[in-house]
Each structure stands twice: as C-alpha cells, then as structure tokens.
Design a protein around this motif. Structure first.
Motif, PDB file in Angstrom:
ATOM      1  N   UNK A  63       0.839  -1.195   0.000  1.00 29.90           N
ATOM      2  CA  UNK A  63       0.000   0.000   0.000  1.00 29.90           C
ATOM      3  C   UNK A  63       0.879   1.253   0.000  1.00 29.90           C
ATOM      4  N   UNK A  64       1.928   1.235   0.787  1.00 30.98           N
ATOM      5  CA  UNK A  64       2.857   2.368   0.829  1.00 30.98           C
ATOM      6  C   UNK A  64       3.477   2.607  -0.542  1.00 30.98           C
ATOM      7  N   UNK A  65       3.896   1.541  -1.197  1.00 31.50           N
ATOM      8  CA  UNK A  65       4.496   1.675  -2.524  1.00 31.50           C
ATOM      9  C   UNK A  65       3.478   2.224  -3.528  1.00 31.50           C
ATOM     10  N   UNK A  66       2.254   1.744  -3.463  1.00 28.81           N
ATOM     11  CA  UNK A  66       1.223   2.175  -4.416  1.00 28.81           C
ATOM     12  C   UNK A  66       0.769   3.606  -4.186  1.00 28.81           C
ATOM     13  N   UNK A  67       0.743   4.035  -2.935  1.00 28.08           N
ATOM     14  CA  UNK A  67       0.250   5.371  -2.627  1.00 28.08           C
ATOM     15  C   UNK A  67       1.361   6.413  -2.495  1.00 28.08           C
TER      16      UNK A  67
END
Length: 134
Positions: A11-15
């Motif tokens: 999620x961190x990578x995507x956001x």
C-alpha cells in the motif's frame, strides 16, 4: 490471506506514502485496515488504497485531518447502500461541493504561488546570465 488484501508495504508503494504516515492515518481514524493477518499485520483493500489517495491529494492543499475526516464521512455515507432521505442526500452533496470549491480555490492559490516562484527563478537566471564569468 486473500489475494484481494495487501500488506502495508505494498500500500505504501502504491500510494507513495510512508508506513508511518499510513499508520498515522489509521490512528487518526481516517483509514482503518479492512482486516488483520493472523500475525496481526494490517491488511488493506483497493477501497482502502482509494481512500488513502483521497487523503494524499488533500494534504498538499492544506486540508486538516478533521476536514479529511468530514469529506470521507460524507462520501462514505453517499456511497453507502443505506437509504438516504432527500434532505440528507442534499446536505451531503452540498458538503462535498463545498470541498470541491475549497480545493479549486487552493489550487488557484498554489498556481499563483508557482507562477511567482517561476518568475523569481527566471529573474535569477537572467541576472546570472548578465554577470561576468569568474
């Protein structure tokens, strides 16, 4: 763990938000993980990622956590399958429109600031171009 759930790192990578920031938004009640793994790790869905992206887009416009919470609550209610009265629906739409107007005003202000910054940078480039080389 189902294939539809993501761990916080993905999620961190995507956001493009840090793990710490995502945890902060969880602690603030803006985005609650949809599930937890057996080991207690936060698990997120696409809907959670979408919610984080709303927050991420509001942040540079200077919206407070409370304003983010208010907008998310309004859109959650509008998206809910629970019936709305006409008055409630109208009030929620008006609240979201208020955020839209505020966002447009803040974007216009940022554009003006950017234009002034670009003018300043151009002035410096021109000034440096007129100076003799050392």
């Amino acid at each position: 763990m189902s294939g539809e759930h993501m761990q916080i790192g993905e999620v961190a990578a995507r956001t493009e938000l840090s793990l710490r920031t995502i945890r902060h938004y969880d602690d603030a009640g803006l985005v609650t993980p949809s599930a937890r793994s057996q080991g207690g790790f936060r698990l997120y869905t696409e809907a959670d990622v979408t919610r984080l992206m709303v927050i991420r887009r509001m942040k540079p416009l200077g919206f407070t956590l409370e304003e983010m919470r208010e907008l998310l609550a309004a859109t959650d209610r509008l998206d809910s399958s629970a019936p709305l009265t006409a008055e409630e629906g109208a009030a929620l739409l008006e609240r979201v429109r208020g955020f839209e107007l505020a966002a447009e005003e803040r974007v216009a202000s940022l554009r003006a600031q950017l234009a002034r910054a670009e003018e300043f940078a151009q002035t410096l480039r021109e000034r440096l171009g007129r100076l003799p080389a050392p």
